[in-house]
Design an enzyme around this catalytic site. Structure first.
Site, PDB file in Angstrom:
ATOM      1  N   GLU A 379       0.833  -1.218   0.000  1.00 43.90           N
ATOM      2  CA  GLU A 379       0.000   0.000   0.000  1.00 43.90           C
ATOM      3  C   GLU A 379       0.862   1.260   0.000  1.00 43.90           C
ATOM      4  O   GLU A 379       0.541   2.247  -0.666  1.00 43.90           O
ATOM      5  CB  GLU A 379      -0.939   0.016   1.207  1.00 43.90           C
ATOM      6  CG  GLU A 379      -1.972  -1.112   1.241  1.00 43.90           C
ATOM      7  CD  GLU A 379      -2.830  -1.199  -0.013  1.00 43.90           C
ATOM      8  OE1 GLU A 379      -2.888  -0.224  -0.779  1.00 43.90           O
ATOM      9  OE2 GLU A 379      -3.426  -2.268  -0.229  1.00 43.90           O
ATOM     10  N   HIS A 508     -12.684  -7.701  -5.440  1.00 43.36           N
ATOM     11  CA  HIS A 508     -12.548  -6.923  -6.674  1.00 43.36           C
ATOM     12  C   HIS A 508     -13.728  -7.077  -7.634  1.00 43.36           C
ATOM     13  O   HIS A 508     -13.865  -6.291  -8.566  1.00 43.36           O
ATOM     14  CB  HIS A 508     -11.235  -7.284  -7.372  1.00 43.36           C
ATOM     15  CG  HIS A 508     -10.023  -6.992  -6.518  1.00 43.36           C
ATOM     16  ND1 HIS A 508      -9.729  -7.722  -5.383  1.00 43.36           N
ATOM     17  CD2 HIS A 508      -9.062  -6.053  -6.611  1.00 43.36           C
ATOM     18  CE1 HIS A 508      -8.631  -7.246  -4.819  1.00 43.36           C
ATOM     19  NE2 HIS A 508      -8.200  -6.234  -5.534  1.00 43.36           N
TER      20      HIS A 508
HETATM   21  O1  X8Z Z   1      -6.030  -5.984  -3.588  1.00 46.39           O
HETATM   22  C1  X8Z Z   1      -4.844  -6.023  -3.357  1.00 46.39           C
HETATM   23  C2  X8Z Z   1      -4.193  -4.902  -2.549  1.00 46.39           C
HETATM   24  C3  X8Z Z   1      -4.829  -3.592  -2.783  1.00 46.39           C
HETATM   25  S1  X8Z Z   1      -4.529  -2.946  -4.355  1.00 46.39           S
HETATM   26  C4  X8Z Z   1      -4.307  -5.225  -1.079  1.00 46.39           C
HETATM   27  N1  X8Z Z   1      -4.102  -7.074  -3.773  1.00 46.39           N
HETATM   28  C5  X8Z Z   1      -4.686  -8.192  -4.522  1.00 46.39           C
HETATM   29  C6  X8Z Z   1      -5.660  -8.977  -3.676  1.00 46.39           C
HETATM   30  O2  X8Z Z   1      -5.654  -8.835  -2.454  1.00 46.39           O
HETATM   31  O3  X8Z Z   1      -6.417  -9.764  -4.235  1.00 46.39           O
HETATM   32  C7  X8Z Z   1      -2.662  -7.233  -3.596  1.00 46.39           C
HETATM   33  C8  X8Z Z   1      -2.319  -8.563  -4.188  1.00 46.39           C
HETATM   34  C9  X8Z Z   1      -3.516  -9.039  -4.944  1.00 46.39           C
HETATM   35 ZN    ZN Z   2      -2.547  -2.376  -4.691  1.00 52.31          ZN
END
Ligand code: X8Z
Ligand code: ZN
Length: 610
Positions: A379, A508
C-alpha cells in the site's frame, strides 16, 4: 515597443481571448475536431487542471469518508458528489472532442488522449442506478457476517475472523464451513445485482465507441494484442506453477489423506486462503526443511510486541533509505491503519490519493503478521507513486499502467523479505545461509508469487467474457469454476449451482476493480527488482538481493515513478529496466533453484490435473 515586449503582449492577449473563447464558444457552436489552435488547447487544459483538482478532491474525500464509515448519510453524500462530477466530466469530454489534436505536440496530444479514455454514461437515470448498484454490492460485501450454528450467537466477519480460520485451521470441516459460509453470505445477493452492473458498464463503453467494457479495461495497457501477449506469458510460467502445484498437492494429501486426490485438482479450501490465491499460510504443511529457522516472521513480530504503527514506520524507513519520499505528516494523522470497533468500514487494504497537496492515505485493518507486513509495503508503494508524480498535470497522475502501480510496493517487499534485511531489523537470526535455506525461503516466496499467477490471470479472463456477452448470467458460476480448474488446478469442495455466485466472494468483483493488473505486477516486479539490484551492483542470485539504503536503486525507481502516465508504459519500463516488454525471465531466474529442486521432488508424480 521592443519586440520581446510585443511578443509577450501578444501572448497574453491570445490567452485572454482564448479563455473567453473556451468559456463562451467551444461548447455549443464549434464542431467536433475543428479547433487546431494548440495555444488555446494548452490554456484550456491548464484551466481544467485547476478545476479538476478541486472536484476530484471533493469526491476523494467523500469516498474516503464512506469507505471508513459506511453510513447511509456518507453514501448519499458520496453518490451526490459523484453525480455532480459525472455531469461536469461529461461536459469536459464534450469540449475536449472539439479539438483536432493531430498536429499538437506529443505531450498535449497525449493529455487529450488520456482525458478521453474510458466509457461514459450519458443519462442521469443510468448514473444513479449505477451508483446505487455499486454501493449496494460493496456494502453487502463489507458488512456480511457468517454466524455459527445455535446455540452459539457468534457471527464472524471476513477480516479478520474468517480469513484467520482459512489461514490457521487445519480441520477440513471447519475450513469448509468458513469457505462455504462466506460464499453463501455474499454470493447470491451480489449475483442478483451483477448482470445490471455489467449492462450499465457496457452501455457506458459503447457510448464512447468501444465494443464493450472489456475494451475499456484493456485500453489502459496501450498494446495491440495484449490478450495474446498475456496468454504467451502465462504459458511461459506454467511449468513452474504445475510443479509447485504437484508438490503442494502431495503434501496436502499427506495431511488430509483421501480427501485430496493424487492426480486431480486440489480442493479450494485447503490452501490457507479464502480464494486460494496465495498459499503461504500453509507454509508449515509444505516446508521443505522444517528444522531450519523459519522464514515466517509472524512469531518474532509478536514476541517483540510489534505494533501496527511500527510496521508502517519500518516500511516508510525503507522508502526514505532509498532517497525516496517519506509519508507526509498528514498521512500519519489521516490514515486508518486498524479496524475501528465502532463502525462498519471496508477492510480490504487500499491507498488513496486525495489529489490535492500531499494528502495521501492508507486504509487497512492491519494485523500483526507477515502477510500484513507485506501488504503495508504494498500500500505504501501506491502512496509513494502518488507523491512522486505529484508535479505532473492531473491526467498524467497515474501509473504507467495499472500493473505498474501495483508493482511498486511489491518490488520493495522483494528486498524486505530477504534474510539480509530481516536480520538487520532483528526479525530473523540471520546465521549462515545455505542452499537449503534458499529452497526453504524460495518455497515460501513461490506460495505467495507463483501460486498467485493463474489466479491473477483467470479473474479478468472470466470478466472479459462476461462483458462480451460470451458468458451469460446462467453460466456465470459454472464458467468461473471451469476457469478456476483449468488455470489454477483447484475445485470447489462442495457442489456449486447457478444459484451461487462465487466470483462475488472476491472483493474486486463487487468493487469493480480490474484484476489483470496484479498478474502484470507479479511479473514486472521481478523485472524491476532485477534492474534495481543491478543499479546497486548486487552480486549473486537475485532472490538474495536487498536494495535497502541504495541511492542508486532509489534514483532509478524514482525517475520512473515521476513519469507517471506521461509516456506509454513501454517508455517507463525502458527507463528502469532497459527493456520495452513484459518478460518472464526475471521471475524465472529468481525461482530457478526452487524449480530444479521441485522437479527432483516430483519425480514419478503426476504433474497437472485431470
Ligand atoms: O487488492 C490487493 C491490494 C490492494 S490494491 C491489497 N491485492 C490483490 C488482492 O488482495 O487480491 C494485492 C495482491 C492481490
Ligand atoms: Zn494495490
Amino acid at each position: 515597443m521592443e519586440t520581446w515586449k510585443m511578443t509577450v503582449w501578444l501572448f497574453v492577449l491570445s490567452i485572454i481571448c482564448s479563455i473567453n473563447y473556451v468559456s463562451a464558444d467551444i461548447e455549443n457552436e464549434v464542431e467536433d475536431g475543428s479547433i487546431d489552435n494548440e495555444v488555446l488547447a494548452k490554456v484550456w487544459l491548464a484551466e481544467l487542471n485547476t478545476r479538476l483538482i478541486e472536484k476530484n478532491n471533493e469526491l476523494a474525500i467523500a469516498n474516503w469518508n464512506y469507505e471508513t464509515n459506511m453510513t447511509d448519510h456518507n453514501s448519499i453524500i458520496m453518490n451526490t458528489i459523484s453525480l455532480e462530477l459525472h455531469d461536469w466530466d461529461t461536459e469536459v469530454k464534450k469540449r475536449a472532442r472539439k479539438f483536432n489534436t493531430e498536429n499538437f505536440s506529443y505531450k498535449i496530444k497525449r493529455m487529450f488522449q488520456l482525458l478521453l479514455q474510458g466509457g461514459e454514461l450519458r443519462d442521469d437515470q443510468q448514473v444513479r442506478r449505477y451508483n446505487a448498484i455499486t454501493t449496494e454490492m460493496l456494502s453487502i460485501f463489507a458488512q456480511a457476517k457468517v454466524c455459527r450454528d445455535p446455540p452459539s450467537t457468534e457471527c464472524l466477519s471476513l477480516e479478520p475472523d474468517l480469513e484467520s480460520i482459512m489461514a490457521d485451521s487445519r480441520d477440513y470441516d471447519e475450513l469448509l464451513w468458513a469457505w462455504k459460509g462466506w460464499r453463501d453470505a455474499v454470493g447470491p445477493p451480489i449475483g442478483e445485482l451483477y448482470p445490471q452492473y455489467v449492462e450499465l458498464r457496457n452501455i457506458a463503453a459503447r457510448n464512447t465507441g468501444h465494443n464493450d467494457e472489456s475494451d475499456v479495461w484493456l485500453e489502459n495497457y496501450e498494446e495491440e494484442d495484449f490478450e495474446a501477449i498475456l496468454d504467451e506469458l502465462f504459458e511461459e510460467i506454467k511449468p513452474l506453477y504445475r510443479h509447485l502445484h504437484a508438490y503442494v498437492r502431495r503434501k496436502l494429501q499427506d495431511r488430509y489423506q483421501d480427501r485430496v486426490s493424487a492426480t486431480g485438482p486440489i480442493p479450494a479450501h485447503l490452501l490457507g486462503n479464502m480464494w486460494a490465491q496465495q498459499w503461504d499460510n500453509i507454509y508449515d504443511i509444505v516446508r521443505p526443511f522444517p528444522d531450519l529457522e523459519s522464514v515466517d516472521i509472524t512469531p518474532n513480530m509478536r514476541e517483540q510486541d510489534y505494533t501496527v504503527l511500527q510496521m508502517f514506520h519500518i516500511a516508510n524507513n525503507f522508502f526514505t533509505s532509498l532517497g525516496l519520499r517519506g509519508m507526509p505528516s498528514s498521512f500519519w494523522k489521516k490514515s486508518m491503519l486498524v479496524k475501528p470497533r465502532d463502525r462498519e468500514v471496508i477492510c480490504h487494504g487500499s491507498a488513496h490519493d486525495m489529489q490535492k497537496g500531499n494528502d495521501v492515505r492508507i486504509k487497512m485493518c492491519t494485523q500483526i503478521d507477515y502477510d500484513d507486513f507485506y501488504t503495508v509495503h504494498h500500500e505504501m508503494g501506491h502512496c509513494e507513486y502518488y507523491l512522486q508524480y505529484r508535479d505532473q498535470p492531473l491526467v498524467f497522475r497515474a501509473g504507467a499502467n495499472h500493473g505498474f502501480h501495483e508493482a511498486v510496493g511489491d518490488t520493495i517487499a522483494l528486498s524486505v523479505v530477504t534474510s539480509d534485511y530481516l536480520s538487520k531489523m532483528g526479525l530473523l537470526d540471520g546465521g549462515e545461509f545455505t542452499k537449503n535455506h534458499d529452497i526453504d525461503f524460495l518455497l515460501r516466496q513461490a506460495l505467495v508469487k507463483v501460486a498467485f499467477l493463474p489466479f491473477g490471470f483467470m479473474i479478468d479472463k472470466w470478466r472479459w467474457d462476461v462483458f462480451r456477452g460470451i458468458t451469460t448470467p446462467e453460466n456465470y458460476n459454472s464458467k468461473w469454476w471451469e476457469l478456476r480448474t483449468k488455470y489454477q488446478g483447484i475445485e470447489a469442495p462442495v457442489e456449486r449451482t447457478a444459484a451461487d455466485f462465487d466470483p462475488g466472494a472476491k472483493y474486486h468483483i463487487p468493487s469493480g476493480t480490474p484484476y489483470i493488473r496484479y498478474f502484470v505486477s507479479f511479473l514486472i516486479q521481478f523485472q524491476f527488482h532485477e534492474a534495481l539490484c543491478k543499479a546497486k551492483h548486487h552480486e549473486g542470485p537475485i532472490h538474495r538481493c536487498n536494495i535497502y539504503q541504495s541511492k542508486e536503486a532509489g534514483d532509478k525507481l524514482g525517475a520512473m515513478l515521476r513519469m507517471g502516465a506521461s509516456r506509454p508504459w513501454q517508455d517507463a519500463m525502458q527507463e528502469i529496466t532497459g527493456q520495452r516488454r513484459i518478460d518472464t525471465s526475471a521471475i524465472k531466474s529468481y525461482f530457478e533453484p526452487l524449480f530444479e529442486w521441485l522437479k527432483e521432488q516430483n519425480e514419478g508424480e503426476t504433474i497437472g490435473w485431470e
